[in-house]
Scaffold this active site. Structure first.
Site, PDB file in Angstrom:
ATOM      1  N   GLU A  22     -77.123   0.472 -26.893  1.00 57.07           N
ATOM      2  CA  GLU A  22     -77.314   1.750 -26.218  1.00 57.07           C
ATOM      3  C   GLU A  22     -78.683   1.835 -25.574  1.00 57.07           C
ATOM      4  O   GLU A  22     -79.670   1.317 -26.089  1.00 57.07           O
ATOM      5  CB  GLU A  22     -77.237   2.903 -27.230  1.00 57.07           C
ATOM      6  N   HIS A  67     -78.513   9.050 -22.693  1.00 56.30           N
ATOM      7  CA  HIS A  67     -78.213   7.834 -23.438  1.00 56.30           C
ATOM      8  C   HIS A  67     -76.896   7.262 -22.952  1.00 56.30           C
ATOM      9  O   HIS A  67     -76.144   7.936 -22.254  1.00 56.30           O
ATOM     10  CB  HIS A  67     -78.251   8.056 -24.955  1.00 56.30           C
ATOM     11  N   HIS A  69     -73.217   5.140 -23.510  1.00 59.09           N
ATOM     12  CA  HIS A  69     -72.104   4.796 -24.391  1.00 59.09           C
ATOM     13  C   HIS A  69     -71.487   3.531 -23.813  1.00 59.09           C
ATOM     14  O   HIS A  69     -70.665   3.614 -22.900  1.00 59.09           O
ATOM     15  CB  HIS A  69     -71.054   5.918 -24.410  1.00 59.09           C
ATOM     16  N   ASP A  80     -74.368  13.573 -31.161  1.00 59.13           N
ATOM     17  CA  ASP A  80     -74.865  13.905 -29.823  1.00 59.13           C
ATOM     18  C   ASP A  80     -74.997  15.415 -29.659  1.00 59.13           C
ATOM     19  O   ASP A  80     -75.996  15.914 -29.146  1.00 59.13           O
ATOM     20  CB  ASP A  80     -73.902  13.385 -28.746  1.00 59.13           C
TER      21      ASP A  80
HETATM   22 ZN   LIG Z   1     -73.700   9.356 -27.881  1.00 61.50          ZN
END
Ligand SMILES: [Zn+2]
Length: 129
Positions: A22, A67, A69, A80
């Protein structure tokens, strides 16, 4: 709210090169335009660790988070949503294949919000004589 095209491109590139790990960072704005990404140091692979790194950041002047995925599923996880609620109003999740249409912006409650992509003239490019 808007986002500079160059900033979005940076996010997509960084997410792509981080995959399968990530990518995570904080968003900073100039006026109404998101122009900067504050990188989160030491982000490790895996959904939970990236999110935890964001939790550990001090309260710097940011308006949200970003961020990736790597799975491509851009729905926010429960971690999240908890993060969104604490860390600003705008939260971008980028998913594979990391192109201009594989990202979604959410508000602090996890509702999708529209973020206009604009051409932003960064200071370095100005011709101030
Ligand atoms: Zn996430």
């Amino acid at each position: 709210m808007k986002i500079a095209k160059d900033t979005l491109m940076f996010i997509l590139e960084a997410s792509k090169s981080s995959a399968p790990d990530e990518f995570a960072g904080m968003l900073s704005a100039t006026g109404e335009v998101i122009t900067d990404v504050v990188l989160v140091p030491g982000t490790e692979s895996g959904e939970t660790s990236a999110v935890m790194q964001l939790f550990m950041l001090p309260n710097i002047s940011t308006i949200g988070t970003v961020h990736s995925h790597p799975s491509g599923n851009r729905r926010p996880s429960s971690e999240d949503l908890e993060l969104f609620d604490r860390k600003g109003m705008y939260h971008i999740i980028v998913g594979a294949p990391f192109n201009e249409s594989s990202w979604t912006c959410y508000d602090n409650k996890g509702e999708q919000v529209r973020l206009e992509v604009v051409d932003y003239k960064f200071k370095e490019e100005e011709d101030n004589w």
